[in-house]
Design a protein around this motif. Sequence first.
Motif, short mmCIF file in Angstrom:
data_model
loop_
_atom_site.label_atom_id
_atom_site.label_comp_id
_atom_site.label_asym_id
_atom_site.label_seq_id
_atom_site.Cartn_x
_atom_site.Cartn_y
_atom_site.Cartn_z
N UNK A 1 -2.78 9.24 -4.27
CA UNK A 1 -3.85 8.58 -3.35
C UNK A 1 -3.46 7.19 -2.68
N UNK A 2 -2.79 6.49 -3.93
CA UNK A 2 -2.43 5.11 -3.64
C UNK A 2 -1.16 5.16 -2.90
N UNK A 3 -0.28 6.32 -3.38
CA UNK A 3 1.08 6.42 -2.63
C UNK A 3 0.94 6.65 -1.09
N UNK A 4 -0.09 7.60 -0.89
CA UNK A 4 -0.43 8.00 0.53
C UNK A 4 -0.53 6.77 1.17
N UNK A 5 -1.55 5.78 0.73
CA UNK A 5 -1.89 4.65 1.25
C UNK A 5 -1.26 3.64 1.50
N UNK A 6 -0.27 3.49 0.62
CA UNK A 6 1.07 2.65 0.88
C UNK A 6 2.13 3.33 1.82
N UNK A 7 2.28 4.47 1.95
CA UNK A 7 3.33 5.09 3.24
C UNK A 7 2.37 4.84 4.47
N UNK A 8 1.05 5.00 4.48
CA UNK A 8 0.34 4.97 5.77
C UNK A 8 0.52 3.46 6.10
N UNK A 9 0.58 2.54 5.36
CA UNK A 9 0.98 0.86 5.63
C UNK A 9 2.12 0.98 6.10
N UNK A 10 3.10 1.25 5.74
CA UNK A 10 4.40 1.21 6.07
C UNK A 10 4.61 1.69 7.43
N UNK B 1 2.18 1.92 9.63
CA UNK B 1 1.58 1.18 10.55
C UNK B 1 2.16 0.04 10.92
N UNK B 2 2.98 -0.81 9.80
CA UNK B 2 4.01 -1.66 10.20
C UNK B 2 4.92 -1.27 11.18
N UNK B 3 5.48 -0.24 11.13
CA UNK B 3 6.54 0.44 12.09
C UNK B 3 5.83 0.41 13.52
N UNK B 4 4.64 0.94 13.47
CA UNK B 4 4.11 1.16 14.89
C UNK B 4 3.84 -0.12 15.24
N UNK B 5 3.37 -1.24 14.60
CA UNK B 5 3.30 -2.48 15.20
C UNK B 5 4.72 -3.02 15.49
N UNK C 1 6.68 8.85 13.45
CA UNK C 1 5.72 9.52 12.52
C UNK C 1 4.38 9.48 12.75
N UNK C 2 3.88 8.64 13.75
CA UNK C 2 2.45 8.72 13.97
C UNK C 2 2.02 9.13 15.17
N UNK C 3 2.89 9.75 15.92
CA UNK C 3 2.90 10.70 17.22
C UNK C 3 2.77 12.25 16.99
N UNK C 4 1.81 12.69 17.34
CA UNK C 4 1.51 14.10 16.99
C UNK C 4 2.55 14.99 17.56
N UNK C 5 3.02 15.99 16.98
CA UNK C 5 4.08 17.17 17.38
C UNK C 5 5.25 16.27 17.69
N UNK C 6 5.74 15.02 17.20
CA UNK C 6 6.91 14.53 17.28
C UNK C 6 7.43 14.32 15.80
N UNK C 7 8.75 14.87 15.73
CA UNK C 7 9.45 14.43 14.50
C UNK C 7 10.58 13.86 14.84
N UNK C 8 10.88 13.08 13.70
CA UNK C 8 11.71 12.27 13.55
C UNK C 8 13.20 12.95 12.91
#
Length: 244
Positions: free
Chosen positions: A209-218, A220-224, A232-239
Amino acid sequence: MRQIFLDTETTGLDHRQGHRIIEVACVELENRRLTGRHLHRYVNPEREVDAGAMAVHGISNEFLEDKPKFIDVAQELRDFISGAELVIHNATFDIGFLDMEFGRINFPRTLEVCSGVQDTLKMARELYPGKRNNLDALCERYQINNAHRTLHGALLDAELLAEVYLAMTRGQESLIMDQPTSTQAALQEDVAQRPPRERPPLIVRRAEAAELEAHLQVLEGIQKESKGACLWLQPETESAGSAS
């Protein structure tokens, strides 16, 4: 047929926002056999790397300070890919950056130098609609060991992509010529007699869970940093493996 598996890493996600190439790698395949030839260069982008992109590939501004500029490696890169078919995962991303860099120094666009481009992301989506088709997912699907891929890197990703492509297109070598030359026949016989390649079993480690949370924070930083363009935060879009 000569093919070049190409990958880049960049300062950010969009060349139209002034982002630049910081790493480029090419791996050569001829008649479906790796030749051992490759080109790998780091590039000083003459601007800072976005924090979000650095989290993906781990390449720092300090590391790039003494590297050559793109104009210093452009001719070597152009000569290496000249006349070959490029194979790229998410080709739109890498071709966009290459054309931008070549255009800055008045070089021909990529497709004016190469014989064509195959996009393995498009191929994978046609083969496996609705499934994850990024490079890690394809390595898992085709049992290609990518355990050493902890960060994105252009040379490693190009090498893995070559293995993925050969697995995706297995059997097509028989369609190259109805009557193979003696050299081609010898190569086909060599492949037929080669023992099956044994691959170590993949070790699956589920994220905590802690790793998933850290990954989400990364992410969100890219999103910003990218003003909402994080793939990675856009549905049905893959890098791909390009800042991938």
